[in-house]
Motif scaffolding. Sequence first.
Motif, PDB file in Angstrom:
ATOM      1  N   VAL A 116       0.850  -1.184   0.000  1.00  7.03           N
ATOM      2  CA  VAL A 116       0.000   0.000   0.000  1.00  7.03           C
ATOM      3  C   VAL A 116       0.890   1.240   0.000  1.00  7.03           C
ATOM      4  CG1 VAL A 116      -1.784   1.241   1.277  1.00  7.03           C
ATOM      5  CG2 VAL A 116      -1.765  -1.265   1.249  1.00  7.03           C
ATOM      6  N   ARG A 117       0.542   2.193  -0.868  1.00  3.26           N
ATOM      7  CA  ARG A 117       1.378   3.385  -1.006  1.00  3.26           C
ATOM      8  C   ARG A 117       2.812   2.925  -1.290  1.00  3.26           C
ATOM      9  NH1 ARG A 117      -1.801   7.652   3.071  1.00  3.26           N
ATOM     10  NH2 ARG A 117      -3.814   7.221   2.095  1.00  3.26           N
ATOM     11  N   SER A 118       3.776   3.242  -0.481  1.00  4.25           N
ATOM     12  CA  SER A 118       5.132   2.737  -0.757  1.00  4.25           C
ATOM     13  C   SER A 118       5.682   1.863   0.352  1.00  4.25           C
ATOM     14  CB  SER A 118       6.101   3.912  -0.971  1.00  4.25           C
ATOM     15  OG  SER A 118       5.822   4.574  -2.167  1.00  4.25           O
ATOM     16  N   ASN A 119       5.087   1.935   1.542  1.00  8.41           N
ATOM     17  CA  ASN A 119       5.713   1.289   2.691  1.00  8.41           C
ATOM     18  C   ASN A 119       4.744   0.544   3.581  1.00  8.41           C
ATOM     19  OD1 ASN A 119       8.137   0.918   4.424  1.00  8.41           O
ATOM     20  ND2 ASN A 119       6.962   2.137   5.891  1.00  8.41           N
ATOM     21  N   ILE A 120       3.474   0.486   3.203  1.00  8.62           N
ATOM     22  CA  ILE A 120       2.461  -0.054   4.107  1.00  8.62           C
ATOM     23  C   ILE A 120       2.051  -1.449   3.656  1.00  8.62           C
ATOM     24  CG2 ILE A 120       0.133   0.289   5.018  1.00  8.62           C
ATOM     25  CD1 ILE A 120       0.576   3.306   4.635  1.00  8.62           C
ATOM     26  N   PRO A 121       2.104  -2.433   4.542  1.00  6.53           N
ATOM     27  CA  PRO A 121       1.701  -3.792   4.157  1.00  6.53           C
ATOM     28  C   PRO A 121       0.194  -3.948   4.102  1.00  6.53           C
ATOM     29  CG  PRO A 121       2.345  -3.754   6.465  1.00  6.53           C
ATOM     30  CD  PRO A 121       2.604  -2.371   5.930  1.00  6.53           C
ATOM     31  N   HIS A 149       4.356  15.500   4.163  1.00 13.05           N
ATOM     32  CA  HIS A 149       2.974  15.312   3.727  1.00 13.05           C
ATOM     33  C   HIS A 149       2.855  15.905   2.325  1.00 13.05           C
ATOM     34  CE1 HIS A 149       1.188  14.325   7.800  1.00 13.05           C
ATOM     35  NE2 HIS A 149       2.407  14.740   8.114  1.00 13.05           N
ATOM     36  N   TYR A 150       2.589  15.057   1.334  1.00 18.91           N
ATOM     37  CA  TYR A 150       2.698  15.508  -0.051  1.00 18.91           C
ATOM     38  C   TYR A 150       1.552  14.950  -0.891  1.00 18.91           C
ATOM     39  CZ  TYR A 150       3.878  10.849  -1.677  1.00 18.91           C
ATOM     40  OH  TYR A 150       3.799   9.521  -2.007  1.00 18.91           O
ATOM     41  N   ALA A 151       1.418  15.487  -2.098  1.00 17.26           N
ATOM     42  CA  ALA A 151       0.447  14.979  -3.064  1.00 17.26           C
ATOM     43  C   ALA A 151       0.954  15.257  -4.477  1.00 17.26           C
ATOM     44  CB  ALA A 151      -0.917  15.637  -2.867  1.00 17.26           C
ATOM     45  N   LYS A 169      18.152  12.718  -2.956  1.00 15.78           N
ATOM     46  CA  LYS A 169      17.000  12.581  -3.843  1.00 15.78           C
ATOM     47  C   LYS A 169      16.025  11.571  -3.247  1.00 15.78           C
ATOM     48  CE  LYS A 169      17.649  12.804  -8.236  1.00 15.78           C
ATOM     49  NZ  LYS A 169      16.914  14.063  -8.486  1.00 15.78           N
ATOM     50  N   VAL A 170      14.780  11.980  -3.076  1.00 13.62           N
ATOM     51  CA  VAL A 170      13.746  11.139  -2.477  1.00 13.62           C
ATOM     52  C   VAL A 170      12.602  10.992  -3.470  1.00 13.62           C
ATOM     53  CG1 VAL A 170      12.101  10.892  -0.570  1.00 13.62           C
ATOM     54  CG2 VAL A 170      14.373  11.879  -0.153  1.00 13.62           C
ATOM     55  N   THR A 171      12.110   9.774  -3.629  1.00 17.92           N
ATOM     56  CA  THR A 171      11.032   9.488  -4.578  1.00 17.92           C
ATOM     57  C   THR A 171       9.685   9.509  -3.861  1.00 17.92           C
ATOM     58  OG1 THR A 171      12.537   8.078  -5.844  1.00 17.92           O
ATOM     59  CG2 THR A 171      10.197   7.870  -6.309  1.00 17.92           C
ATOM     60  N   PHE A 172       8.713  10.162  -4.495  1.00 19.44           N
ATOM     61  CA  PHE A 172       7.367  10.292  -3.941  1.00 19.44           C
ATOM     62  C   PHE A 172       6.377   9.669  -4.916  1.00 19.44           C
ATOM     63  CE2 PHE A 172       9.909  13.606  -2.076  1.00 19.44           C
ATOM     64  CZ  PHE A 172       9.485  13.677  -0.765  1.00 19.44           C
ATOM     65  N   LYS A 173       5.733   8.600  -4.489  1.00 23.12           N
ATOM     66  CA  LYS A 173       4.790   7.888  -5.354  1.00 23.12           C
ATOM     67  C   LYS A 173       3.538   8.724  -5.601  1.00 23.12           C
ATOM     68  CE  LYS A 173       2.370   3.460  -5.768  1.00 23.12           C
ATOM     69  NZ  LYS A 173       2.003   2.201  -5.089  1.00 23.12           N
ATOM     70  N   ASN A 174       2.907   8.493  -6.732  1.00 26.12           N
ATOM     71  CA  ASN A 174       1.633   9.110  -7.074  1.00 26.12           C
ATOM     72  C   ASN A 174       0.586   8.808  -6.001  1.00 26.12           C
ATOM     73  OD1 ASN A 174      -1.151   8.924  -8.336  1.00 26.12           O
ATOM     74  ND2 ASN A 174      -0.044   9.828 -10.043  1.00 26.12           N
ATOM     75  N   THR A 175      -0.195   9.830  -5.614  1.00 29.83           N
ATOM     76  CA  THR A 175      -1.179   9.678  -4.529  1.00 29.83           C
ATOM     77  C   THR A 175      -2.613   9.479  -5.030  1.00 29.83           C
ATOM     78  OG1 THR A 175      -1.489  12.070  -4.317  1.00 29.83           O
ATOM     79  CG2 THR A 175       0.260  11.072  -2.990  1.00 29.83           C
ATOM     80  N   TRP A 176      -2.787   9.195  -6.311  1.00 26.23           N
ATOM     81  CA  TRP A 176      -4.077   8.945  -6.959  1.00 26.23           C
ATOM     82  C   TRP A 176      -4.882  10.207  -7.217  1.00 26.23           C
ATOM     83  CZ3 TRP A 176      -3.460   4.683  -9.193  1.00 26.23           C
ATOM     84  CH2 TRP A 176      -2.997   3.539  -8.569  1.00 26.23           C
ATOM     85  N   GLN A 180       5.743  10.539   3.568  1.00 27.25           N
ATOM     86  CA  GLN A 180       7.004   9.878   3.232  1.00 27.25           C
ATOM     87  C   GLN A 180       7.998  10.226   4.323  1.00 27.25           C
ATOM     88  OE1 GLN A 180       7.627   7.995   0.528  1.00 27.25           O
ATOM     89  NE2 GLN A 180       9.840   7.833   0.504  1.00 27.25           N
ATOM     90  N   GLY A 181       8.562   9.202   4.987  1.00 23.97           N
ATOM     91  CA  GLY A 181       9.516   9.431   6.060  1.00 23.97           C
ATOM     92  C   GLY A 181      10.949   9.364   5.557  1.00 23.97           C
TER      93      GLY A 181
END
Length: 833
Positions: A304-309, A750-752, A783-790, A798-799
């Motif tokens: 889920v998202r990038s880090n959530i099981p 906290h991003y979108a 450099k930090v990657t931020f996944k698409n939030t739909w 993102q931590g």
Amino acid sequence: MAVTLPAAGPAAASPTLGFARAGGAPIPQRLTVDLAASEGPVMLGANGALYGLSDDGVPSDAALAPLKITSISQKPEGGAQHPNGDALSVSKSFFRNGGGEINVMMQDIYAKWPYEDLGIDDYLPKVDKIVKEVSADPNSDRFVYIPFNEPDQIWYQLGVSDQAQYEANRDRFFKDWKTVYERIRAIDPDARIAGPNEAAYHTRLLTDFLAFAKRENVLPQVMTWHELGSGSLRDFQGHYDNYRSVERELGIAPLKINIDEYANRRDLSVPGQLVQWVSMFERNKVYANQAYWDAAGNMDGNVVRSNIPNGGWWFFRWYAGMTGNTVKVTPPQANTIDTLQGLASLDASRRQAQVLLGGSAGDSDVVVQNVSRSLFGRTVTATVAEAAWSGYEGQHATPRVLARTKVQVADDGTVSVPLRGLHKMAAYRIVLTPGGSGTPAAASVPWSASYEAEEAAITGGRVYTQGTVSNANGYAASGTKDVGSLNTATSKVDFTVTVPEAGTYDLAILYGNQSGTPATQKLSVDGGTPVTVTYPSTENWTYRAKKDVSLDLPAGTHTLTLAKGDAEVTLDRVDLTARTAEPAARYEATLADISGRPSYDYTSSAGVGTGALVLRSGDKAVFDVYAPRDGYYTVVSQATAPVRLALHGETVTAAPGRPLRLYLVAGNNRVATTAQQAAVRSLDVSGAGSTAGTLSYEGAAATLAVGAQLVDSAHASAGSYIGWLGNSAASTAEFTVDAPRSGRYVLVVHYAHNDRRDNGHAYNTDIMSRTADITVGTAAPRKVTFKNTWSWDDYWTQGVPVDLKAGSNKVTFGNASAWAPNIDRIELGRVVG
């Protein structure tokens, strides 16, 4: 012992299974495990994914590493088929997290699907470029070239029934196979090549292909084909046996097999379905990658998202935790679609046996045979846990332990574990360890019940059927139905629920929201004053997510109403669970990932019941710790001596039984444990994610430069966010952070953003990630990657671990070459609070 699962509501009643007992009660299904019948070392071959990774950091390292992924399939660098998922780009995160090998889907260099057929002369220069780039990589030996994808349907039409036409098409394919094979080897003499990679198993073609490839000295090193339909659960064993017989008839030594696309939408993310696929692949010792039906970067529906099981992630985490040899499992019905299946392992060196099972509702008796008394003693501790289905995008906490019970080993070496009330979409794990002395702590299982939306009272909505065998590529739904079209002013669903006593209950709502923005419904109890429930966006109406809400309910029967708010939401099921205490989990040390040579001590089964892991200098145990949200949690080491805990780049000493306040990020956290000498029984984690003591800064507090703007938004926490950030070296957002103490912190952004590219596929959603360069003080940018939030209005977190000095610190966001994500706010918490 008998393990009875939490009660299900009337809509979740189990079907009748097996033969009837006297009086009409169904006889439990029997799944037999023979610990004396070894199938060979645990291979973990079936945990791969096609486009499971989209970018470096998506999924996160903490989500990837625990799965011990043996293979993935990705496109060549610069391939036009999708906007991300390039093999060389994702290889960095894949390899640093213990990944095995990467299949390069070479034809994904093309933009269209099916691939545009411009002829072999157009393809060959592309082949040259791909091979030159891959062979130049320092890890080139860990890549496998797949030169053709589904040639039975694409370019060559090898599935035609007319034999003359088939032979003409076949010969053209064979000629091109040889040409491309030799072209690859001319550039990379040590290349491993896979094929023919059909969309389904065809004896006719594979027999001809192997004979040709042997004769012309162009045999693949890896045999690949796809198993995508529900029928594969019935037919794969026959396919495998037939293929091996063809090899023998042709005098070909057994080739490595990778079923590099398997399963369909209704299976992905569903633990009970995944058990069926994984068990048959692991039993036959083949590698297999889940199919890519939706969005890249979530391990095909398990992150889920990038880090959530979710529930699927936990099933694969269990699978990754199997060690030693797999052993024979006899299910109630072999090679039968949607039935109870399982896989099991025995690790004699660790004195552990594990069984994973699922795929059917009702009751089951798991009978473990040949439990050696020389390994286990006269008693064993049986620990039973459940990984439920939580949706593709629904978070799943650490699997609930349903039972810890000491069981006598029968004179014939048998241990029986009766399971009652299995849920069809869930998977279950049974761990057997030596019983030793003492008594395991009883499992605390709160009251729980489930209620299907289609069985509730529906006003202004419609029941839809999803994910059945006949519509196998439809999305999974609990009970194969959900309620949609709740799009009128009076639309609502009334659930009748009954709770045993007054108290606080957690309501989990499985939903879908394709409205393009956060959507709301009005929740009321017995017609009382409604409260607003806000649902984050999902990929589509049926790509299920989970919303958690707290309710205070008196004992008895109630009507829970979910009525339309500002937009349409689909509803699948709701779960009610009594809240008896703050969230807590105990992580067994003997089931943790290890390095070094720790020993296992089962003299006492007190506590978690699985004994203790004895760590000495040079040993390490890694725990996967779940957090429902970013914040502080209480962490306690149950050990005989102090241990060192490493988290987010910080290391702290944990005295036995003494609580620590540690900052965890939402989702999975890898906590490494070392010691000079300590017997560790468990790592205990509790709390709901306190933000007390954290630093918080809204977007309006930042200093913006050259184009970056503060944009008004009703969905942002303080009514605005930082937008138009980046796309120029001068466009930055700078926060001034006042740290009370120096040390290691977690910066939570906290991003979108909703960047995506439509490639015209019928099914893939080509979402894109954004990156930001984050600079703290005078340190080098990261450099930090931020996944698409739909959607542009949904804010995820993102931590990022950072080092701050006491006092004022500058934290700067930018991106010189592309747009950075929109930033709502930031928080910082010191790792050791």
